[in-house]
Scaffold this motif. Structure first.
Motif, PDB file in Angstrom:
ATOM      1  N   ASN A  33     -65.003 -39.771  51.402  1.00 34.38           N
ATOM      2  CA  ASN A  33     -65.844 -39.002  51.835  1.00 34.38           C
ATOM      3  C   ASN A  33     -65.323 -37.316  51.328  1.00 34.38           C
ATOM      4  N   MET A  34     -64.141 -37.773  51.726  1.00 34.44           N
ATOM      5  CA  MET A  34     -63.451 -35.812  51.048  1.00 34.44           C
ATOM      6  C   MET A  34     -64.214 -35.503  49.442  1.00 34.44           C
ATOM      7  N   ALA A  35     -63.395 -36.467  48.979  1.00 30.97           N
ATOM      8  CA  ALA A  35     -63.544 -36.081  46.698  1.00 30.97           C
ATOM      9  C   ALA A  35     -64.487 -36.683  47.002  1.00 30.97           C
ATOM     10  N   ARG A  36     -65.765 -37.850  47.384  1.00 31.41           N
ATOM     11  CA  ARG A  36     -66.908 -37.162  47.247  1.00 31.41           C
ATOM     12  C   ARG A  36     -67.926 -36.245  47.627  1.00 31.41           C
ATOM     13  N   GLU A  60     -69.635 -29.269  56.167  1.00 28.21           N
ATOM     14  CA  GLU A  60     -68.356 -28.603  56.248  1.00 28.21           C
ATOM     15  C   GLU A  60     -68.434 -27.801  55.152  1.00 28.21           C
ATOM     16  N   HIS A  61     -68.333 -28.601  53.885  1.00 30.51           N
ATOM     17  CA  HIS A  61     -68.638 -27.849  52.397  1.00 30.51           C
ATOM     18  C   HIS A  61     -69.621 -26.806  52.400  1.00 30.51           C
ATOM     19  N   LYS A  62     -70.839 -27.233  53.049  1.00 26.12           N
ATOM     20  CA  LYS A  62     -71.985 -26.823  52.727  1.00 26.12           C
ATOM     21  C   LYS A  62     -71.805 -25.514  53.850  1.00 26.12           C
ATOM     22  N   ASP A  63     -71.701 -25.385  55.087  1.00 24.44           N
ATOM     23  CA  ASP A  63     -71.189 -25.112  55.839  1.00 24.44           C
ATOM     24  C   ASP A  63     -70.047 -23.483  55.382  1.00 24.44           C
ATOM     25  N   HIS A  64     -68.853 -23.888  55.204  1.00 21.83           N
ATOM     26  CA  HIS A  64     -68.418 -22.889  54.433  1.00 21.83           C
ATOM     27  C   HIS A  64     -68.255 -22.335  53.015  1.00 21.83           C
ATOM     28  N   SER A  65     -69.297 -23.342  52.036  1.00 19.38           N
ATOM     29  CA  SER A  65     -69.344 -22.710  50.779  1.00 19.38           C
ATOM     30  C   SER A  65     -70.949 -21.872  50.201  1.00 19.38           C
ATOM     31  N   LYS A  66     -71.373 -21.876  51.154  1.00 19.57           N
ATOM     32  CA  LYS A  66     -72.801 -21.719  50.831  1.00 19.57           C
ATOM     33  C   LYS A  66     -73.263 -21.526  49.026  1.00 19.57           C
ATOM     34  N   LEU A  92     -62.882 -23.499  45.150  1.00 17.22           N
ATOM     35  CA  LEU A  92     -61.440 -23.102  45.357  1.00 17.22           C
ATOM     36  C   LEU A  92     -61.564 -22.758  47.579  1.00 17.22           C
ATOM     37  N   LYS A  93     -62.445 -22.825  47.858  1.00 17.66           N
ATOM     38  CA  LYS A  93     -62.539 -23.390  49.670  1.00 17.66           C
ATOM     39  C   LYS A  93     -61.670 -24.009  50.331  1.00 17.66           C
ATOM     40  N   GLU A  94     -60.640 -23.528  50.819  1.00 17.91           N
ATOM     41  CA  GLU A  94     -59.847 -24.409  51.433  1.00 17.91           C
ATOM     42  C   GLU A  94     -59.958 -24.907  53.189  1.00 17.91           C
ATOM     43  N   LEU A  95     -59.974 -26.167  53.568  1.00 18.39           N
ATOM     44  CA  LEU A  95     -60.427 -26.277  54.613  1.00 18.39           C
ATOM     45  C   LEU A  95     -59.625 -27.208  55.758  1.00 18.39           C
ATOM     46  N   GLU A  96     -59.050 -26.433  57.004  1.00 12.23           N
ATOM     47  CA  GLU A  96     -57.759 -27.199  57.320  1.00 12.23           C
ATOM     48  C   GLU A  96     -58.948 -27.923  58.754  1.00 12.23           C
ATOM     49  N   GLY A  97     -57.640 -28.370  59.406  1.00 14.50           N
ATOM     50  CA  GLY A  97     -57.845 -28.135  61.398  1.00 14.50           C
ATOM     51  C   GLY A  97     -59.193 -29.510  61.211  1.00 14.50           C
ATOM     52  N   TRP A  98     -59.736 -30.928  60.029  1.00 18.99           N
ATOM     53  CA  TRP A  98     -60.361 -31.223  60.587  1.00 18.99           C
ATOM     54  C   TRP A  98     -60.164 -32.226  61.606  1.00 18.99           C
ATOM     55  N   GLU A  99     -61.598 -32.564  61.959  1.00 17.03           N
ATOM     56  CA  GLU A  99     -60.981 -33.647  63.579  1.00 17.03           C
ATOM     57  C   GLU A  99     -62.394 -34.581  62.242  1.00 17.03           C
ATOM     58  N   PRO A 100     -61.814 -36.147  63.142  1.00 16.08           N
ATOM     59  CA  PRO A 100     -62.141 -37.426  62.611  1.00 16.08           C
ATOM     60  C   PRO A 100     -63.911 -37.385  62.248  1.00 16.08           C
ATOM     61  N   GLU A 101     -64.649 -36.868  63.122  1.00 18.60           N
ATOM     62  CA  GLU A 101     -66.024 -36.377  63.820  1.00 18.60           C
ATOM     63  C   GLU A 101     -66.577 -35.588  62.400  1.00 18.60           C
ATOM     64  N   ASP A 102     -66.088 -34.661  61.976  1.00 13.23           N
ATOM     65  CA  ASP A 102     -66.305 -33.496  60.904  1.00 13.23           C
ATOM     66  C   ASP A 102     -66.864 -34.551  59.453  1.00 13.23           C
ATOM     67  N   ASP A 103     -67.856 -34.097  58.989  1.00 13.35           N
ATOM     68  CA  ASP A 103     -68.664 -34.266  58.116  1.00 13.35           C
ATOM     69  C   ASP A 103     -68.176 -33.601  56.294  1.00 13.35           C
ATOM     70  N   PRO A 104     -67.821 -34.029  55.964  1.00 14.10           N
ATOM     71  CA  PRO A 104     -67.363 -33.284  54.751  1.00 14.10           C
ATOM     72  C   PRO A 104     -68.226 -32.259  53.651  1.00 14.10           C
ATOM     73  N   VAL A 105     -68.956 -33.361  53.403  1.00 11.87           N
ATOM     74  CA  VAL A 105     -70.587 -32.615  52.933  1.00 11.87           C
ATOM     75  C   VAL A 105     -71.064 -31.770  53.788  1.00 11.87           C
TER      76      VAL A 105
END
Length: 142
Positions: free
Chosen positions: A36-39, A75-81, A60-73
């Protein structure tokens, strides 16, 4: 960055991003699995202090502190619109040459902006240090 750099171009493809996930701390039963992360465009960029750091190869947006329930898509959209990769409506393999080059142009813009911001920050820090030295010399001369 250079369009002839195969390493950068390879990261457009899911399989190559997935290969970066050796040692990823989340696996089955989690939303943020390596697949899911790679997708979502992320590559695994761990450090000694942060084994779960991931970065979008595109924006090049870096994210850390992932939780098991975090949806990568999400999170990506929320942090790098502004990331054009996460908002693609097609698979990379379906892009025309023109669409790919437009996308690559946007990726290079992200890279240049990040490098420029870093250079400006370094310049400003050095300018503050130099100012402090000049002020100290002026105080000593009084």
């Amino acid at each position: 960055m250079d369009l002839s750099n195969d390493k950068d171009i390879e990261l457009y493809f899911y399989e190559n991003r997935l290969k970066t996930y050796a040692g990823w701390p989340f696996d089955e039963g989690c939303a943020c699995t390596p697949e899911n992360m790679a997708r979502a465009g992320f590559i695994h960029t761990p450090s000694d202090n942060s084994p779960d750091t991931a970065m979008c190869f595109f924006c090049l947006k870096e994210l850390e502190g992932w939780e098991p329930e975090d949806d990568p898509v999400k999170e990506h959209k929320d942090h790098s619109k502004g990331c054009h990769f996460i908002s693609l409506k097609k698979k990379v393999e379906e892009l025309t040459v023109e669409e790919f080059y437009k996308l690559e142009k946007e990726r290079l813009n992200f890279i240049l902006n990040k490098k420029t911001d870093a250079e400006i920050k370094t310049f400003e820090e050095k300018a503050q240090e130099k100012r402090a030295v000049i002020l100290n010399k002026a105080m000593d001369e009084e």
